[in-house]
Design an enzyme around this catalytic site. Sequence first.
Site, PDB file in Angstrom:
ATOM      1  CE  LYS A 184      -3.922   2.164   0.487  1.00 20.63           C
ATOM      2  NZ  LYS A 184      -3.438   3.017  -0.636  1.00 20.63           N
ATOM      3  CE  LYS A 228       3.940   6.582   6.492  1.00 25.76           C
ATOM      4  NZ  LYS A 228       3.612   7.506   5.389  1.00 25.76           N
ATOM      5  CE  LYS A 282       4.961   7.482  -1.193  1.00 27.79           C
ATOM      6  NZ  LYS A 282       4.368   7.716   0.126  1.00 27.79           N
ATOM      7  CG  ASN A 287      -3.856  16.983   1.511  1.00 25.67           C
ATOM      8  OD1 ASN A 287      -3.664  16.146   2.389  1.00 25.67           O
ATOM      9  ND2 ASN A 287      -5.050  17.259   1.047  1.00 25.67           N
TER      10      ASN A 287
HETATM   11  N1  GLU Z   1       1.149   8.959   0.547  1.00 29.15           N
HETATM   12  C1  GLU Z   1       0.664   8.787   1.878  1.00 29.15           C
HETATM   13  C2  GLU Z   1       1.786   8.330   2.797  1.00 29.15           C
HETATM   14  O1  GLU Z   1       2.938   8.546   2.526  1.00 29.15           O
HETATM   15  C3  GLU Z   1      -0.575   7.922   1.946  1.00 29.15           C
HETATM   16  C4  GLU Z   1      -0.418   6.510   1.459  1.00 29.15           C
HETATM   17  C5  GLU Z   1      -1.737   5.759   1.317  1.00 29.15           C
HETATM   18  O2  GLU Z   1      -2.776   6.304   1.634  1.00 29.15           O
HETATM   19  O3  GLU Z   1      -1.662   4.614   0.893  1.00 29.15           O
HETATM   20  O4  GLU Z   1       1.543   7.807   3.851  1.00 29.15           O
END
Ligand code: GLU
Length: 432
Positions: free
Chosen positions: A72, A96, A108, A223
């Site tokens: 994710k 995370k 990513k 954002n």
């Molecule tokens: N880009 C965000 C992050 O770095 C959200 C990632 C997501 O929602 O999958 O956590």
Amino acid sequence: MTLEPQSGLFADASLRLEKALQYVTLPEDALEYLRHPKSSLSVSIPVRMDNGSLQVFQGYRVRYDDTRGPTKGGVRYHPKVSLDEVQSLAFWMTFKCAVLNLPFGGGKGGITLDPKALSKMELERLSRGYIDAIADFIGPDVDILAPDVYTNPMIMGWMMDQYNVIQRKITRAVVTGKPLAMGGSEGRDEATGVGAFMVIETIAPKLGLVPAETTVAIQGFGNAGSILAIQLWKAGYRIVAVSDSQGGIYSAQGLDIPSIQYQKESTRRLQAVYCDGSVCSVVDHQAISNEDLLKLEVDILIPAALENQITEANADQIKAKYIFEVANGPITSAADTILDRKGIVVFPDILVNAGGVTVSYFEWVQNRSGLYWSEEEVQQQLQKRMVKATEDLWHLAQKKAISIRTAGYVLALERIGEAIAVKGTRDYYVRA
Ligand code: GLU
């Protein structure tokens, strides 16, 4: 076992693992897995530009580890996007998701470009071209996309639609952060900023911070940074400086955040994808550079822009008491050591900015169940998870006398290590 010394962002990110390994017993196999991304895809994306010419853009998608679930993570559009950066960001997503105990691994993506130089139609063709290039490697049970720096719900909508065109069926859960009308979740757009606010609110009483007497500087008014600024301002914190990529503004008395946000929004060109205005265009202010903002003597410093902002070169000049990392990777591991020596307490990205991926998880759940939650329900669930993760790391850090960041890696490693162990011996032969 120690990690091989390498250079670059990913090598620096990996040093955090090494540090945490002193405090957790991890099977050798598990560590060996975690040293390498599961897959790194590099693609060329041909785009027909508005003037009829053809331009090829470089894109990436990295799936770091999927032991705990499908990978994710967001997709970044930025001139500095590289495979090294995307790999680091995918690595951080792995930890995370584990810290928040979400059933996901880390991934990513990114495209190297200046997004503001493209028209809306060019951006749409590019976003659809990216999905054409990676469609075989993503899916709701494989790898799920989301917004990141300079991508937004509109772009996520295009990506989901293109995936559906290829699959010839509606598959909403392949992308999160979509517009509400396409199966997005209430509260997703604000989730990173709101989640960071929940972390600060959980920690403030432990540090004896009273909002009216607490000064804050925020680097980055995108954002995440702008939503967090509003939340802190409403709660009574004194925000003395904010900045964006153009520069920053400072006021010792505290800035009026809603009027700054209004100013930024109102300069947004009709039909434009990105906000053109800068916080610098607000009248009656004292200008401050991004570099000087980081060195302000404030209670709370919030880097909410890009990685590598506090490094060995400037860490000694940081005067904030506490740092909450809203950006991914804003502090290098060498700077961490210096800040630690100076007694500056850092709350890490893998906790502080996890609100975004947490509501992405809720969106994925809603898409798969077909039952949609109210805004209130999303906030309650988010609050529960952010408070729990914050308390978990705070107590673990105290118990083991380690930094909150190391506590985050320790907790995540325990969870990932356990998942690797319970998979049994199949991986002795092949890694699925
Ligand atoms: N880009 C965000 C992050 O770095 C959200 C990632 C997501 O929602 O999958 O956590």
